[in-house]
Design an enzyme around this catalytic site. Structure first.
Site, short mmCIF file in Angstrom:
data_model
loop_
_atom_site.label_atom_id
_atom_site.label_comp_id
_atom_site.label_asym_id
_atom_site.label_seq_id
_atom_site.Cartn_x
_atom_site.Cartn_y
_atom_site.Cartn_z
N TYR A 105 -6.99 -4.54 -5.94
CA TYR A 105 -5.69 -4.99 -5.42
C TYR A 105 -5.93 -6.21 -4.51
CZ TYR A 105 -1.68 -5.15 -2.34
OH TYR A 105 -0.62 -5.59 -1.61
N ASP A 177 -9.29 4.09 -4.55
CA ASP A 177 -7.85 3.87 -4.37
C ASP A 177 -7.17 4.50 -5.58
OD1 ASP A 177 -5.24 2.87 -4.50
OD2 ASP A 177 -5.77 0.99 -3.51
N LYS A 202 4.25 3.63 -3.41
CA LYS A 202 4.43 3.61 -4.88
C LYS A 202 4.86 5.00 -5.39
CE LYS A 202 2.37 -0.38 -4.09
NZ LYS A 202 3.09 -1.46 -3.49
N1 PLP Z 1 -3.44 -0.31 -3.35
C1 PLP Z 1 -2.85 -0.69 -4.49
C2 PLP Z 1 -3.48 -0.34 -5.80
C3 PLP Z 1 -1.65 -1.40 -4.46
O1 PLP Z 1 -1.05 -1.79 -5.59
C4 PLP Z 1 -1.07 -1.73 -3.19
C5 PLP Z 1 0.18 -2.49 -3.07
O2 PLP Z 1 0.71 -3.01 -4.04
C6 PLP Z 1 -1.74 -1.32 -2.03
C7 PLP Z 1 -2.92 -0.61 -2.15
C8 PLP Z 1 -1.21 -1.65 -0.65
O3 PLP Z 1 -0.18 -0.78 -0.33
P1 PLP Z 1 0.98 -1.12 0.72
O4 PLP Z 1 1.80 -2.21 0.16
O5 PLP Z 1 1.68 0.21 0.85
O6 PLP Z 1 0.30 -1.51 1.98
#
Ligand code: PLP
Length: 387
Positions: A105, A177, A202
């Site tokens: 990400y 993750d 999400k």
């Molecule tokens: N991890 C993944 C795979 C993501 O797609 C995202 C955000 O799109 C995040 C972490 C970060 O999350 P947040 O936007 O809740 O901080």
């Protein structure tokens, strides 16, 4: 109620809920109080205070999230990025080194390459397809290995069991993750991962109306992250806790629908002459299908595909759709669509995107909870309009 032997759908609703409902309330009330009565001598980390993530709203969520992944402990955070940054800052100190999957990400990648590097914490990226090369990247100070269950935007899957074996063999802490898969499709602790991280923004919340995160896994590590979080301050607001708890209750039924809809869309697109390539591990022809079948209970609602032509055709196709909304993020009830080269991966140079396989005409879809037949009809009319 002892829920540990119950199925995930039951745990989602009942795990962690108060034994004695507050004032008989069937739904957990919101404790909108920054501080709580304390007795003299209570240690700092045990005081009840919203920033310490330990109000009744947080405690219910911690127990529920741990139960979902069959893990000993869990912690909610202010965002997915708060979970990621606080965890890495807990596990690594200046001079340490860790390994990370080469396709992560964007926010995580930026944090690793800018912030952690600035603190003297080094990272080497590993090729997810070649576990035999990972050993060459180890250093005396290597402490952890960091991967994602399903990567964005190409839906690649690393051999997650091999990651755990490698970590154990070399004394590394394994972190995944798990946002894209969700606990319905993959439960990292069951495979031996030390920590699992989520952007609860999400699938876990599922309604595109809060930002939240979670750290789930080994008790000692979650406790260490909690102490770091208490200092860094990335706590989740009680109202967001309430919404997350409500969203979690329907996760099993939502994921089943997301999984099914993405599969229907992937099959439709794979057979369409205007589509060059579909990335969805649920498809038998996808290069990650065997790994997905072995490791996951479902492939989630995320897919991507390249249309014929280039940027213009992809942008026109997105414009011609009526149901999916063009917006970043994923995992909500509404289908969302983006062109990664213009959004999530716009920060990469065209050469870097080319090398990573992210073409200008690549379109990413988060399949929502609409009827799959309506989505297929909408995708068909939009493709017909453009091609
Ligand atoms: N991890 C993944 C795979 C993501 O797609 C995202 C955000 O799109 C995040 C972490 C970060 O999350 P947040 O936007 O809740 O901080």
């Amino acid at each position: 109620m002892k829920t540990n032997r119950m199925k995930l759908a039951t745990r989602l609703i009942h795990a962690g809920e108060p034994q004695q409902p507050f004032a008989g309330a069937v739904s957990m009330p919101i404790f909108q109080s920054s501080t709580f009565l304390a007795t003299e001598g209570t240690p700092y980390h045990d005081l009840k205070y919203i920033r310490l993530n330990n109000t009744p709203n947080h405690q219910v969520l911690h127990a529920k999230l741990a139960a979902l992944e069959n893990a000993p402990a869990a912690l909610v955070t202010a965002s997915g990025m708060a979970a990621i940054t606080t965890t890495l800052l807990t596990l690594l100190k200046p001079g340490d080194h860790f390994l990370a999957q080469d396709c992560l990400y964007g926010g995580t990648l930026d944090f690793i390459s800018q912030d952690l590097a600035g603190l003297g914490i080094a990272c080497d990226f590993i090729d997810y397809r070649r576990p035999e090369t990972w050993k060459d990247k180890l250093r005396p100070g290597t402490r952890a290995i960091y991967v994602e269950t399903i990567t964005n935007p190409l839906m690649q899957i690393i051999d997650l069991e091999e990651v755990v074996r490698f970590a154990k063999r070399h004394g590394l802490i394994s972190v995944v993750d798990n946002t894209f898969a969700s606990p319905v499709n993959f439960r990292p602790a069951e495979k031996g991962f030390d920590l699992s991280l989520h952007s609860c923004t999400k699938y876990l919340n599922g309604h595109s109306d809060i930002v939240a995160g979670a750290v789930i896994g080994r008790q000692d590590l979650v406790e260490a992250v909690r102490r770091k979080l208490n200092h860094l301050g990335g706590s989740l607001d009680p109202h967001a806790c309430f919404l997350l708890q409500r969203g979690l209750k329907t996760l099993a039924v939502r994921m089943e629908h997301h999984n099914r809809t993405a599969m229907v869309l992937a099959q439709f697109l794979a057979d369409h002459p205007a589509v060059e390539k579909v990335n969805y591990p649920g498809l038998a022809r996808d290069p990650h299908h065997n790994l997905a079948t072995r490791l996951l209970d479902g492939c989630s609602g995320m897919l991507s595909f390249a249309v014929r032509g280039g940027k213009q055709q992809a942008a026109a196709f997105i414009q011609a759709l009526e149901i999916p909304l063009c917006a970043p993020s994923l995992g909500g009830v509404e289908s969302l669509i983006t062109r990664p080269a213009a959004t999530s991966h716009a920060g990469m140079s065209p050469e870097q995107r080319e090398a990573a396989g992210i073409k200008d005409q690549l379109v990413r879809v988060s399949a929502g909870l609409e009827d799959p037949a309506d989505l297929v009809a909408d995708f068909r009319q939009a493709l017909e309009k453009v091609f």
